[in-house]
Scaffold this active site. Structure first.
Site, PDB file in Angstrom:
ATOM      1  N   PHE A  59       0.738  -1.373   0.045  1.00  0.00           N
ATOM      2  CA  PHE A  59       0.250  -0.014  -0.086  1.00  0.00           C
ATOM      3  C   PHE A  59       0.849   1.283  -0.084  1.00  0.00           C
ATOM      4  CE2 PHE A  59       1.271   0.390   4.081  1.00  0.00           C
ATOM      5  CZ  PHE A  59       0.389   0.698   5.210  1.00  0.00           C
ATOM      6  N   TYR A  60       2.063   1.237  -0.117  1.00  0.00           N
ATOM      7  CA  TYR A  60       2.891   2.364  -0.520  1.00  0.00           C
ATOM      8  C   TYR A  60       2.306   3.190  -1.802  1.00  0.00           C
ATOM      9  CZ  TYR A  60       6.449   1.100   3.003  1.00  0.00           C
ATOM     10  OH  TYR A  60       7.110   0.594   3.918  1.00  0.00           O
ATOM     11  N   THR A  61       2.287   4.712  -1.627  1.00  0.00           N
ATOM     12  CA  THR A  61       1.692   5.421  -2.541  1.00  0.00           C
ATOM     13  C   THR A  61       0.333   4.650  -3.156  1.00  0.00           C
ATOM     14  OG1 THR A  61       3.385   4.669  -3.964  1.00  0.00           O
ATOM     15  CG2 THR A  61       3.533   6.774  -2.893  1.00  0.00           C
TER      16      THR A  61
END
Length: 361
Positions: A59-61
């Protein structure tokens, strides 16, 4: 040392660079971070310098980080196979879906399949449990991860942001059942975050988990960018993470780092990174570069060889205060073997032992 002087991660045969490229800043979907083009340039330069270890999360960026890596590397087999790509599960990309995140079997398998799709690869080299899910039994998590390993979708397992006692439970369970165990420990670790030395670092040393520190510059507080003279004038990308640490304690530490940096003709950031790399149990430190210039500066931390005196100075400025029972440990040698020297450590008698003429009851 340099990026191509590889180290094995923990008690495993996985060879990784001593500095890992963190990809949390890849993509501008949160209003800050690197553009797609700059992210690609950073990846290319890191690889050109000999780096092989890239760390991201599902779920990074908003999942864009994984896609950037997949578009640039994953779809090219010759490049992908030369790299160690690590990603994480636990983060929920789907608000309102209770199974969209966490460490349950349903969530793990779905997260893995989606990460594989975005990364455009058939396997993940190192799959991290991102943070402890108190609602899921750890045996369910480890069983699901073992299934992914046996299916060839995951090569190695790691754990991040989880209490030491829970990690030990997970690994002992895995080993007794013949499952894959965690080989790496990802924790926040810096001169401004040393509480991990109470439980997590000793646990990693005892059980053979390779430590990969994140935020070694404390969200930029130890980058050298922030000083007493410009506090309040310079805006950082991670205000909520950074602001609580722009205080006198930090500025005193930065003063010491600046003095050491001058002696080495180096920078504050490189000295701070060199300190982290020198800590017992640290295998590979995660550096998050938003621009090529930051990557180039951070990699030169290898040029800094801190003296024992410099290390002692930094240790004294930032030494953490431990709670029970670690705060009692200094007296234990006297209780255990007072009046003798064991492994080079001498301890006086405790005062509870028998003296000449005394008889035990």
């Amino acid at each position: 040392m340099s990026l191509d002087h590889y180290v094995t991660l923990g008690r495993s045969g996985l060879r990784v660079s001593p500095l890992c490229l963190g990809a949390m800043t890849f993509g501008e979907d949160l209003g800050w971070g690197s553009s797609v083009e700059e992210s690609q340039r950073i990846l290319d330069r890191y690889i050109e310098l000999g780096g092989n270890f890239i760390d991201t999360a599902n779920f990074y960026t908003k999942s864009h980080s994984e896609k950037i890596i997949g578009d640039h590397i994953g779809r090219h087999a010759a490049r992908r196979e030369r790299l160690v790509i690590a990603t994480k599960f636990s983060g929920n990309l789907y608000p309102g879906d209770p199974n969209g995140g966490g460490s349950g079997r349903k969530s793990i398998i779905a997260a893995c399949e989606n990460s594989l799709r975005r990364l455009q690869t058939d396997y993940i080299d190192l799959y991290w449990l991102h943070n402890w899910d108190v609602h899921t039994p750890i045996d369910e998590t480890m069983a699901a991860l073992e299934d992914l390993v046996r299916a060839g979708k995951v090569r190695y397992l790691g754990v991040s942001d989880t209490p030491a006692w829970k990690i030990v439970e997970a690994n002992m369970l895995a080993r007794f059942r013949g499952w894959s165990a965690f080989i790496g420990l990802q924790i926040e670790y810096s001169l401004l975050e040393r509480t991990v030395e109470q439980e997590l670092v000793p646990m990693a040393l005892e059980h053979g988990l390779g430590i990969t520190p994140w935020s070694p510059l404390k969200s930029g507080a130890l980058s050298g960018k922030y000083t007493r003279s410009n506090v309040g004038q310079t805006k950082g990308d991670r205000g909520a993470f950074l602001q609580p640490y722009l205080n006198e304690k930090t500025f005193t530490l930065v003063d010491a780092l600046e003095a050491i940096a001058r002696a080495h003709e180096s920078t504050v950031a490189r000295v701070a990174l060199s300190w982290v790399q020198s800590r017992p149990g640290v295998s590979s430190t995660i550096i998050g570069a938003r621009r090529i210039a930051q990557l180039e500066d951070n990699v030169r931390a290898f040029d800094v060889k801190l003296t024992a005196e410099e290390l002692a100075r930094l240790d004294a400025l930032t030494k953490p205060t431990f709670g029970f029972p670690q705060n009692m440990q200094p007296v234990f040698p006297s209780i255990h073997n007072g009046g003798t020297t064991v492994n080079g450590v001498h301890a006086p008698t405790s005062g509870f032992g028998l003296e000449k003429g005394d008889k035990p009851y």
